[in-house]
Design a protein around this motif. Sequence first.
Motif, PDB file in Angstrom:
ATOM      1  N   THR A  37       0.864  -1.178   0.000  1.00 58.98           N
ATOM      2  CA  THR A  37       0.000   0.000   0.000  1.00 58.98           C
ATOM      3  C   THR A  37       0.903   1.231   0.000  1.00 58.98           C
ATOM      4  O   THR A  37       1.760   1.360   0.869  1.00 58.98           O
ATOM      5  N   THR A  42      -2.812   3.754  -2.615  1.00 57.89           N
ATOM      6  CA  THR A  42      -2.964   2.853  -3.762  1.00 57.89           C
ATOM      7  C   THR A  42      -2.558   1.434  -3.346  1.00 57.89           C
ATOM      8  O   THR A  42      -1.538   1.245  -2.698  1.00 57.89           O
ATOM      9  N   HIS A  74      -4.534  -3.230  -7.718  1.00 54.51           N
ATOM     10  CA  HIS A  74      -3.764  -3.654  -8.886  1.00 54.51           C
ATOM     11  C   HIS A  74      -3.019  -4.945  -8.557  1.00 54.51           C
ATOM     12  O   HIS A  74      -2.263  -4.986  -7.583  1.00 54.51           O
ATOM     13  N   ALA A 154      -0.876   5.727 -10.318  1.00 59.03           N
ATOM     14  CA  ALA A 154      -1.060   6.674  -9.201  1.00 59.03           C
ATOM     15  C   ALA A 154       0.246   7.049  -8.500  1.00 59.03           C
ATOM     16  O   ALA A 154       0.366   6.950  -7.285  1.00 59.03           O
TER      17      ALA A 154
END
Length: 400
Positions: A37, A42, A74, A154
């Motif tokens: 993380t 993200t 992701h 991101a």
Amino acid sequence: MTHQAAKLVFWGVRGSTPTLERDTWRYGGNTPCLELTTGNGTRFILDCGTGLRMLGNRWTKNQSSSGGNGIDAHLLVTHYHWDHIQGLPFFQPFFDAQNSFHFYSFQSKYLGADSLKKVLEAQLASPYFPVDVGMMSAARTFREVTSGEKWEVAGTQITAAWLNHPQGCLGYRLDTPGGSVVYATDNEPGVAECDQNLRQLAQGADVLIYDAQYSTEQLATTRKGWGHSSWLEGVKVAREAKVRNLVLFHHDPESSDKVVDGFLSAARLEFPSSWAATEGMSISLSERGVDVALRESRVGQRRRLRFTATVSGQSEDGKAFEEKATVRDLSLQGAYLCLQHRPRLQSEVKVVIEAAGEKNSSSVLSLRGTVVHFDPGREKSQHGVGVVFSEEIDPGIPRD
Ligand SMILES: [Zn+2]
Ligand SMILES: [Zn+2]
């Protein structure tokens, strides 16, 4: 500019197949799955081994307690061997329509276009699984990536590179604003192009997670050509690529905790900033550097008490120490100690407990253990240290 720390959590560290044997519990038996993380929230998942199930349960639980906003994550998959995909059907967040997932992997020559999508569908096809992929209501997108490719998610830069493994495997580097993580598992050294890829990928990384499945002897003989590596190869790469921390990963299912301990202590002699991947281990990365923590893993019933014991071990700076410490709780499996010194996580300690008023050896309990937990301690200027005992040792006091 200051950035919030990125956090890496290990949910599965075992290679090839899950293990349930008692003597593999301390490092853990789930197959590869890591959660990263970044400072801006993200979420990345590296590989989808059996550890993915527990990660999914954690996310689902947090989601319902925080009011239930959708999860967006992701997933980077290194390759299609069972141990890296087996957790996919058991990931709870896939079965919730408000969540969305972005998958990344390479096109396999055995599967063709949409390789990962096909793998996922095949895993849930009859007669292998009770419900089909249509039950997975979360949104899913699939992207094919290949060696040398770089992309951004991101604010995090991702790079992929081929490693040397049967049917192919990608290593990934993630450069987050808080620090860089290189995930290079399932790799056998000895193919010049891949050896070079690995060093390039790992260059100057804060954390290198590397395949250390076999002993150096196995890698040179019986396991040559199986697509894996050793702690010594990890040390070589870590040195050559000037990485800051090396994490030995993908432990062999036949390796007991003791065997992994041995690989780690050998690696630490050559490269002091080495760690052995452990289920529940977390690493935070920020401008202040890298901080490694282990989850409290003692499961036995603990008895609260307070008595002294002589503790010897190795402190964070690598120096040997011995001190009279306070034992604060004890189980047959381990103890919680209050110490002046700060012993290194995953290092060996010796704990000698003497029964009051007795001086013969039968009343001395001498134990060898491993530091599995560390906290600031309950008393001023002391450290709280969790130890799991591995064996009783001869106290070395002559009997009369
Ligand atoms: Zn594997
Ligand atoms: Zn593999």
